[in-house]
Structures are given as C-alpha cells and as structure tokens.
Scaffold this motif. Structure first.
Motif, PDB file in Angstrom:
ATOM      1  N   LEU A 227      -2.242  -1.721   7.267  1.00 16.77           N
ATOM      2  CA  LEU A 227      -3.266  -1.152   6.395  1.00 16.77           C
ATOM      3  C   LEU A 227      -3.995  -0.016   7.106  1.00 16.77           C
TER       4      LEU A 227
ATOM      5  N   LEU B 151      -3.945   3.912   5.704  1.00 17.04           N
ATOM      6  CA  LEU B 151      -5.188   4.568   5.308  1.00 17.04           C
ATOM      7  C   LEU B 151      -5.636   5.615   6.319  1.00 17.04           C
TER       8      LEU B 151
ATOM      9  N   LEU C  79       0.812  -1.205   0.000  1.00 12.05           N
ATOM     10  CA  LEU C  79       0.000   0.000   0.000  1.00 12.05           C
ATOM     11  C   LEU C  79       0.848   1.258   0.000  1.00 12.05           C
TER      12      LEU C  79
ATOM     13  N   ALA D  87      -4.497   4.251  -2.028  1.00 13.52           N
ATOM     14  CA  ALA D  87      -4.570   2.788  -2.057  1.00 13.52           C
ATOM     15  C   ALA D  87      -4.397   2.259  -3.484  1.00 13.52           C
TER      16      ALA D  87
END
Length: 250
Positions: free
Chosen positions: A215, A219, A8, A193
């Motif tokens: 993750l 994010l 990511l 992403a």
C-alpha cells in the motif's frame, strides 16, 4: 502475502476521459483477474468508480489502463531497469497517457523504487520526496493511507470504500489550509486508490503484514508522481506497485 497491491492496482475501468477536469463514467463492467492469483476476488459493482468532483480523476483510470496493458505482456521484467523500460514503452503507446505526458519524462530513482519494494517505510511522509508538498499535506496523505487500510481490515465493501474516499476528497477540496500542490497530490492519490479498489477487493491482514508495504509503495508512487503531473503519477504508482508486488528489488 504480497498481494495487497492487487486491490490497489488492477484493471477494469471503462471510462470516457479527455482531460483531468473532464472524466465521466459509462457503465459497470466485469473486471478480470489481472495477476492470476486465487487469493482475492474480482467483481462487478453497481457503484461506479468515478468522482466528477475530483479535477484529477483521470489519474486513477489511466493508472489502471496502463496496468491492464502491463498484465497482458508475456515477458515480465526481472530487474528495476527492465521494469521501467517496459512501463515507459507501455505508457508511450497509450493515447490517454499521451494526452497528459510530460514534455520531458520524469526519471524514477531505482534506489527509491528498491527501498519501497523492500518495505522499509511505515509512513508515506517518510518516503515522499515531493518538494512541493507541505508538512500538513504529507500528514493528510499518511492519515488517508492508514484510514484506507483500516477499512480493508474491516472488510468494507466497495460502495463503502467509494463513499469514504469521495467524502475525503470533498474535505480536501474545501480545506483552505492546504496548498494547491497539496490538493493536487492528495486528490490524484485518492483517485488512484478509488479506481483500483473498484476493480478488486482483498482483505489485508495486520499493519505488520507486507501488504502494508505494498500500500505504501503504490500510494507513494502516486503521490510522488503527482508532484509533477498526472501522467507521471500514473507511471510512478504503477512502477512502485509492481516492484513491490513482484519483489523486484534491484
């Protein structure tokens, strides 16, 4: 185990960009292994990462460009303060960041970064401080993160991920129940992403694996920063992801 951030937050986006509203892909290029890990693969793909319908598509490419510059540095920081100083220096030296940099840099809480890196959260809504985002918007962001993880667990190829994220972005753009701030944050986060998934693919294990924490960190950084502006989103996503990936907790 702490490698999921690499899928990511990697480099390799060769795009032409000027503003958030103008962002056009050129040609696909091989993407190098930024972190030097052998546990994931990089590849060339015919599916380009850009989505011109997303008005905040600059965020993803800028995030990856800054990470590319970070990966090229020889000395890596050992604490959060040094990490933030290094990222600020890298960003301020990058012309694409300068085009969207805030007049006054937004400070990043070291406590917030430390908690993200330690993996103390199961949902983005638990960690996101963005005061401009509605409860519905935060729920949407949680759903997006979980759906993305499920696709990685299913070993979805990049074209599948790209199509899925673009469809999600189309739904966000059409959703009249979301506020303008919600859409800015959701679309900025999805851009980061999407561009990052273009650069590399690694399959995470289970939701209980620390990869899920990475993750969340990446994010959450993107979403939190997007509540301010595009430049801050790229920087916060970078700081949060590196802190989690490299175990920088204080």
């Amino acid at each position: 185990m702490k490698n999921f951030y690499c899928c990511l937050a990697l480099l390799g986006v060769l795009l032409s960009c000027t503003t958030d509203e103008t962002f056009v892909a050129t040609t696909a290029q091989p993407v190098p292994d930024v972190w030097g890990f052998n546990s994931y693969r990089t590849r060339t793909t015919d599916t380009l990462p850009a989505n011109e319908a997303n008005p905040y598509d600059l965020a993803g490419a800028l995030h990856l460009r800054l990470l590319s510059d970070y990966a090229a540095t020889w000395e890596k920081p050992s604490d959060l303060a040094a990490l933030q100083l290094l990222i600020a220096a890298i960003a301020n030296d990058h012309p694409d960041y300068q085009s969207v940099a805030p007049a006054v840099p937004v400070p990043i809480s070291s406590l917030w970064l430390s908690e993200l890196a330690a993996g103390e959260y199961l949902f983005l809504s638990d960690v996101l401080m963005a005061p401009t985002m509605s409860p519905l918007g935060k729920t949407q962001l949680d759903h997006f993160a979980h759906a993305l993880l499920e696709q990685y667990e299913a070993e979805a190829a990049y074209p599948v991920l790209h199509t899925s994220i673009v469809l999600y972005e189309s739904e966000v753009l059409r959703d009249s129940t979301l506020t303008a701030a919600d859409k800015r944050i959701l679309l900025t986060t999805s851009s980061i992403a999407r561009f990052s998934a273009y650069a590399a693919r690694k399959r995470p294990k289970k939701n209980t694996d620390p990869d899920w924490d990475l993750l969340i960190a990446n994010l959450a950084g993107a979403g939190e920063g997007a509540s301010h502006d595009t430049g801050t989103a790229a920087v916060m996503a970078l700081a949060a992801g590196i802190a989690a990936n490299e175990g920088i907790l204080e």
